[in-house]
Design a protein around this motif. Structure first.
Motif, mmCIF file in Angstrom:
data_model
loop_
_atom_site.group_PDB
_atom_site.id
_atom_site.type_symbol
_atom_site.label_atom_id
_atom_site.label_comp_id
_atom_site.label_asym_id
_atom_site.label_seq_id
_atom_site.Cartn_x
_atom_site.Cartn_y
_atom_site.Cartn_z
ATOM 1 N N GLU A 138 0.824 -1.203 0.000
ATOM 2 C CA GLU A 138 0.000 0.000 0.000
ATOM 3 C C GLU A 138 0.859 1.255 0.000
ATOM 4 O O GLU A 138 0.597 2.222 -0.719
ATOM 5 C CB GLU A 138 -0.925 0.011 1.223
ATOM 6 N N ASP A 139 1.905 1.244 0.828
ATOM 7 C CA ASP A 139 2.802 2.396 0.927
ATOM 8 C C ASP A 139 3.549 2.627 -0.382
ATOM 9 O O ASP A 139 3.732 3.764 -0.824
ATOM 10 C CB ASP A 139 3.803 2.168 2.069
ATOM 11 N N ASN A 173 1.949 9.411 -5.712
ATOM 12 C CA ASN A 173 2.344 10.780 -5.352
ATOM 13 C C ASN A 173 3.456 11.295 -6.252
ATOM 14 O O ASN A 173 3.464 12.468 -6.646
ATOM 15 C CB ASN A 173 2.803 10.829 -3.892
ATOM 16 N N ARG A 216 1.116 4.167 -2.852
ATOM 17 C CA ARG A 216 0.860 5.573 -2.520
ATOM 18 C C ARG A 216 2.015 6.464 -2.951
ATOM 19 O O ARG A 216 1.819 7.526 -3.543
ATOM 20 C CB ARG A 216 0.634 5.708 -1.008
#
Length: 243
Positions: free
Chosen positions: A65-66, A73, A69
């Motif tokens: 998930e990180d 970004n 993300r």
């Protein structure tokens, strides 16, 4: 089992990285100094299936998930960098607006921006447009005209696709229904402010006149339609936009 640092109390904590067991905040800090450990789990460390538990599963899920993300970004940041248009693109947009075309440009990362080869011929103050043509009545075949002078009429623009002298025989064969009904061809452009609507263009007028008061994203996409399909583009003929 006792704390591995003070060897006195029963351990309460286990370091996610080096697995050192400690009993208090003091011992936790001490172990970081002794082992030169930052206390963060090594998310890429191999864990055998035998030792893989729900904690490892949750950790891997959070890691993915990180990663997603951060990737998203980074992409968004890239889009917002260098907001100022390159000088030649800015000049082109200004010239188009002077001629009455509401030109919208896209960030360079978009394919349509990269593919756009339209430019201004400064000696004659003429815009040379790239144009996408979508032939609705032959399964929406899309063909491209590159750097067409804005002084050409739409009929002249289609000559390289439909004319006997200029067109490729294979292309003419694919567009046979248009070749056979050249006198009954109509052209439309999407109303970018209201996507479900189309504005009819005049085949006998030049590109510049047809694009006046129209919104264009990078370069025009024109739909070429035979009379049998007009009802898809003009549900109410009385509402057709006049040029």
């Amino acid at each position: 089992m006792k704390c591995e640092i003070c060897q006195e109390n029963v351990f309460k904590y286990k370091c996610p990285k080096c697995l050192t067991k400690s009993c208090s905040l003091k011992c936790v800090k001490q172990h970081k100094i002794i082992n030169n450990c930052d206390g963060k789990r090594d998310v890429t460390k191999f864990v055998s299936m035998k030792n893989f538990d729900n904690t490892n599963l949750l950790s891997d899920y959070r890691f993915l998930e990180d990663t997603a993300r951060k990737s998203n970004n980074a992409y968004r940041d890239d889009l917002t960098k260098n907001k100022a248009l390159p000088k030649h693109v800015w000049r082109f947009a200004q010239q188009a607006r002077k001629k009455g075309v509401f030109l919208k440009t896209m960030p360079y990362q978009f394919t349509r921006r990269k593919e756009n080869r339209s430019y201004i011929q400064y000696k004659t103050n003429t815009i040379m447009w790239d144009i996408d043509w979508i032939f609705v009545d032959v399964e929406n075949i899309k063909l491209k005209s590159s750097r067409v002078p804005e002084t050409q009429t739409l009929t002249e623009c289609l000559e390289p696709f439909l004319g006997k002298e200029k067109s490729d025989p294979l292309t003419r064969h694919k567009l046979k229904s248009y070749v056979d009904q050249r006198a009954h061809i109509h052209a439309f452009i999407k109303d970018e402010c209201e996507i479900s609507r189309f504005k009819q263009l005049d085949m006998g007028r030049c590109i510049q006149e047809n694009l006046q008061r129209k919104t264009v994203i990078e370069y025009p996409t024109i739909y070429v339609v035979l009379e049998k399909s007009l009802n898809k583009f003009i549900p109410h003929p009385t509402q057709t936009d006049s040029l």
